[in-house]
Design an enzyme around this catalytic site. Structure first.
Site, PDB file in Angstrom:
ATOM      1  N   SER A   1       0.836  -1.194   0.000  1.00 31.76           N
ATOM      2  CA  SER A   1       0.000   0.000   0.000  1.00 31.76           C
ATOM      3  C   SER A   1       0.880   1.257   0.000  1.00 31.76           C
ATOM      4  O   SER A   1       1.625   1.479  -0.950  1.00 31.76           O
ATOM      5  CB  SER A   1      -0.961  -0.039   1.190  1.00 31.76           C
ATOM      6  OG  SER A   1      -1.973   0.931   1.058  1.00 31.76           O
TER       7      SER A   1
ATOM      8  N   ASP B   1     -10.294  -3.017  -5.715  1.00 29.47           N
ATOM      9  CA  ASP B   1      -9.460  -1.997  -5.080  1.00 29.47           C
ATOM     10  C   ASP B   1      -9.262  -0.884  -6.106  1.00 29.47           C
ATOM     11  O   ASP B   1      -8.823  -1.157  -7.228  1.00 29.47           O
ATOM     12  CB  ASP B   1      -8.113  -2.618  -4.692  1.00 29.47           C
ATOM     13  CG  ASP B   1      -7.142  -1.637  -4.049  1.00 29.47           C
ATOM     14  OD1 ASP B   1      -7.383  -0.420  -4.077  1.00 29.47           O
ATOM     15  OD2 ASP B   1      -6.114  -2.115  -3.519  1.00 29.47           O
TER      16      ASP B   1
ATOM     17  N   HIS C   1      -8.335  -4.484  -0.995  1.00 28.70           N
ATOM     18  CA  HIS C   1      -7.168  -3.851  -0.401  1.00 28.70           C
ATOM     19  C   HIS C   1      -6.990  -4.354   1.035  1.00 28.70           C
ATOM     20  O   HIS C   1      -7.958  -4.554   1.756  1.00 28.70           O
ATOM     21  CB  HIS C   1      -7.368  -2.328  -0.402  1.00 28.70           C
ATOM     22  CG  HIS C   1      -6.108  -1.563  -0.162  1.00 28.70           C
ATOM     23  ND1 HIS C   1      -5.220  -1.262  -1.175  1.00 28.70           N
ATOM     24  CD2 HIS C   1      -5.584  -1.025   0.962  1.00 28.70           C
ATOM     25  CE1 HIS C   1      -4.207  -0.579  -0.677  1.00 28.70           C
ATOM     26  NE2 HIS C   1      -4.399  -0.420   0.614  1.00 28.70           N
TER      27      HIS C   1
END
Length: 325
Positions: A163, A262, A292
């Site tokens: 991320s 996502d 995610h």
């Protein structure tokens, strides 16, 4: 139609019940409306959630904490080693958390499992967080940690991040590509690379199809980017948005793994295309019907466990100097 299916929308039947159980658990610990709370409150809740999801360290993995001395600050690090094993590479790992959350403890079990699964040393980096430390603070710490690793170990280096940490790993790879000890590979896990269409105007791919996906929406993405940005922050700065670079040559062999549901997934596809067009090696895989942050679901959702195994395998191959695809 039930109230639950209305809130879940098109994802009601698209996602596996085990994944919904994970999503519901995350939302119980860290509800979407928490973005309205002060950052310190968000961190306290996130840290409690991380402890609740912690899977423990695999047998044989030893961890030791230390500090990297950098101008004006010390950068906390945690190094994982597998007992009785001569590591063949070191993974420099940057945790996720939107640049405002997380640290050495929040991703401790993931780092330890990466160590156990590859046999490599793993160096987890506790970079500075926003809003106390705006860009480029996190990037500067990420580069300093890489440079420290390059100077203190003879092991080949692999960059890895999840991320926000995927953003940092990619930015470090681009900034250090001509370093004498440049990374021999990078693995990016659902990274935020800064879509070429920034500023809330994303109009393509996953930004449209999954703008309201569970656990990360376009609103969330914009919030995290805004909190991190200094005044007059240029979106064309590749240390902020790696996709805004103009040169993708000379990057290490790259594996990008994203989640289908996502909004950031298309970033991975675009980044792969840029590297391949510049003559490099890159492979992008979109994990179907995952969301995610699926790494935290690896203990309860088989598809997440399989995805994590692929990630560990990719890190292992790159660290051995192999191209797995």
């Amino acid at each position: 139609m039930t109230a639950e299916s209305m809130t879940r929308g098109k994802y009601e039947t698209r996602l596996d019940p085990a994944l919904w159980a994970y999503i519901d658990a995350v939302n119980t610990w860290y509800p979407p409306e928490i973005l309205g709370l002060p950052i310190d409150k968000q961190r306290a809740v996130y840290d409690r959630m991380s402890r609740a999801f912690h899977q423990g360290r695999p047998p044989g993995v030893k961890a030791s904490d230390g500090l990297i001395a950098a101008p004006g600050r010390d950068i906390p690090i945690r190094r994982y080693r597998l007992a009785g094993n001569a590591a063949k590479a070191m993974v420099v790992y940057y945790h996720g958390g939107g640049f405002i959350l997380g640290g050495l403890d929040s991703h401790d079990d993931i780092s330890a499992e990466l160590c156990a699964g590859t046999g490599f040393d793993v160096l987890s980096v506790d970079y500075r967080l926003a809003p106390e430390h705006l860009h480029p603070a996190a990037f500067d710490d990420a580069v300093a940690a890489f440079e420290w690793a390059a100077a203190t170990t003879g092991l080949p280096l692999v960059l890895c991040g999840e991320s926000a940490g995927g953003n940092l790993a990619a930015a470090v790879a681009q900034a250090t590509r001509r370093h004498i000890r440049a990374a021999i590979g990078q693995v990016l896990i659902y990274p935020d690379l800064g879509s070429p269409q920034l500023g809330g105007n994303e109009r393509a791919g996953s930004y449209v199809e999954h703008g309201e996906a569970p656990l990360l929406s376009l609103h969330d993405v914009a919030f995290y980017r805004d909190v991190r940005a200094a005044k007059r922050q240029s979106q064309d700065d590749p240390t902020f948005s790696p996709l805004r670079d103009t040169d993708f040559s000379g990057l290490p062999p790259t594996v990008i793994v994203t989640a289908e549901c996502d909004p950031l997934s298309s970033d991975g596809e675009t980044y792969r295309d840029r590297i391949v067009s510049a003559g490099g090696k890159a492979w992008w895989h979109e994990e179907p019907r995952l969301v995610h942050s699926f790494l935290r679901a690896r203990a309860t959702v088989p598809a997440a466990a399989e995805a994590f195994a692929r990630i560990v395998g990719a890190v292992g191959a790159l660290g051995r100097g192999e191209w797995p695809y």
